[in-house]
Design a protein around this motif. Sequence first.
Motif, PDB file in Angstrom:
ATOM      1  N   ASP A 110       0.726  -1.105   0.033  1.00 16.51           N
ATOM      2  CA  ASP A 110      -0.038   0.015  -0.172  1.00 16.51           C
ATOM      3  C   ASP A 110       0.811   1.266  -0.071  1.00 16.51           C
ATOM      4  O   ASP A 110       0.624   2.310  -0.528  1.00 16.51           O
ATOM      5  CB  ASP A 110      -0.961   0.067   1.289  1.00 16.51           C
ATOM      6  N   GLU A 111       2.048   1.244   0.784  1.00 20.77           N
ATOM      7  CA  GLU A 111       2.691   2.151   1.007  1.00 20.77           C
ATOM      8  C   GLU A 111       3.500   2.528  -0.452  1.00 20.77           C
ATOM      9  O   GLU A 111       3.602   3.745  -0.975  1.00 20.77           O
ATOM     10  CB  GLU A 111       3.857   2.154   1.910  1.00 20.77           C
ATOM     11  N   PHE A 112       3.816   1.616  -1.008  1.00 17.95           N
ATOM     12  CA  PHE A 112       4.428   1.735  -2.458  1.00 17.95           C
ATOM     13  C   PHE A 112       3.734   2.144  -3.555  1.00 17.95           C
ATOM     14  O   PHE A 112       3.864   3.118  -4.282  1.00 17.95           O
ATOM     15  CB  PHE A 112       5.315   0.425  -2.823  1.00 17.95           C
ATOM     16  N   ASP A 113       2.334   1.761  -3.523  1.00 15.61           N
ATOM     17  CA  ASP A 113       1.233   2.080  -4.546  1.00 15.61           C
ATOM     18  C   ASP A 113       1.212   3.617  -4.408  1.00 15.61           C
ATOM     19  O   ASP A 113       0.712   4.126  -5.347  1.00 15.61           O
ATOM     20  CB  ASP A 113       0.145   1.287  -4.297  1.00 15.61           C
ATOM     21  N   THR A 114       0.911   3.963  -2.858  1.00 16.82           N
ATOM     22  CA  THR A 114       0.550   5.537  -2.919  1.00 16.82           C
ATOM     23  C   THR A 114       1.766   6.339  -3.453  1.00 16.82           C
ATOM     24  O   THR A 114       1.469   7.229  -4.008  1.00 16.82           O
ATOM     25  CB  THR A 114       0.443   5.523  -1.270  1.00 16.82           C
TER      26      THR A 114
END
Length: 287
Positions: A114-118
Amino acid sequence: MTDFTGQVVLITGAGRGLGLAYAECIGRAGAKVYIQDIGADSNGKGENPEVAEHAAQLLRAKGLDIHAIAGFIGSRNGCHQLVSSVLNKCDRLDAIVHNAGWVAYQPVTELTEDEFDTMMAVTAKAPLWLAQAAWSAMKAAHYGRIVMTTSCRALFPEYAQQGLASYAAAKMAVTGLVNTLAYEGAQHGILVNAVSPVAKTRMWGVTGEPDELYPADVAPGVAFLASDKCHSTGWILRAANGQFHATKAAEADNVNYPRDLHAVHASTLREVAGNWHNIAVLNREPR
């Protein structure tokens, strides 16, 4: 002085720091500037619409034609809606400066999907969706300037830092976008470049006025890339401390890609290993 009179420029993340400096510099040159800023904290979290409004009021008090505009750039639909809002207001959009972003330090063992995608959504996807949304209008006008943001933390191994895997991946993706969109846009008068800026802002951990590396010292370079004085495309402008250097990757001489790399021949693992000192060179001389 470059004259933006009559032009409309959209700048993301322009409520503070570098984006605010860009807005003031371009506004002083005569542009109508729309500043988008979700008002997130230094970790990219939260929202505060007052950030963009306050910035617009501050610059209007200096006599500049600056307007806050609401918009979420973390999705394709949000980027398209933001560009459509500007086009509906002005019936033109001459330049986009995508500045919004943040620095996230996360060890590779702790980084989540999720952090990478954001990070990718705001840093790498947003400039693509913004360009896509403005492309037809710019193509019809046979004019457009798109400025993206990358980082030397991604471009050069000397400046890599621990914990910046998602940040560096997203910033490096921007260079691929610049290469491709510059190629696609050139025939339509749409020029696409990137800036790799250094300034002491919230991303540096500076909350007050910096003692050096001022955002205003980067702004003239970005203003140039966004202007009709810029006739170059596909470049990365390194900008820091009032100094500028434009760079781009360039193929070695005499290469006939992909069949002849004008390089070391090797047909086995042993040959690759034995010739590695000749293969791994930064500046190749002719064979």
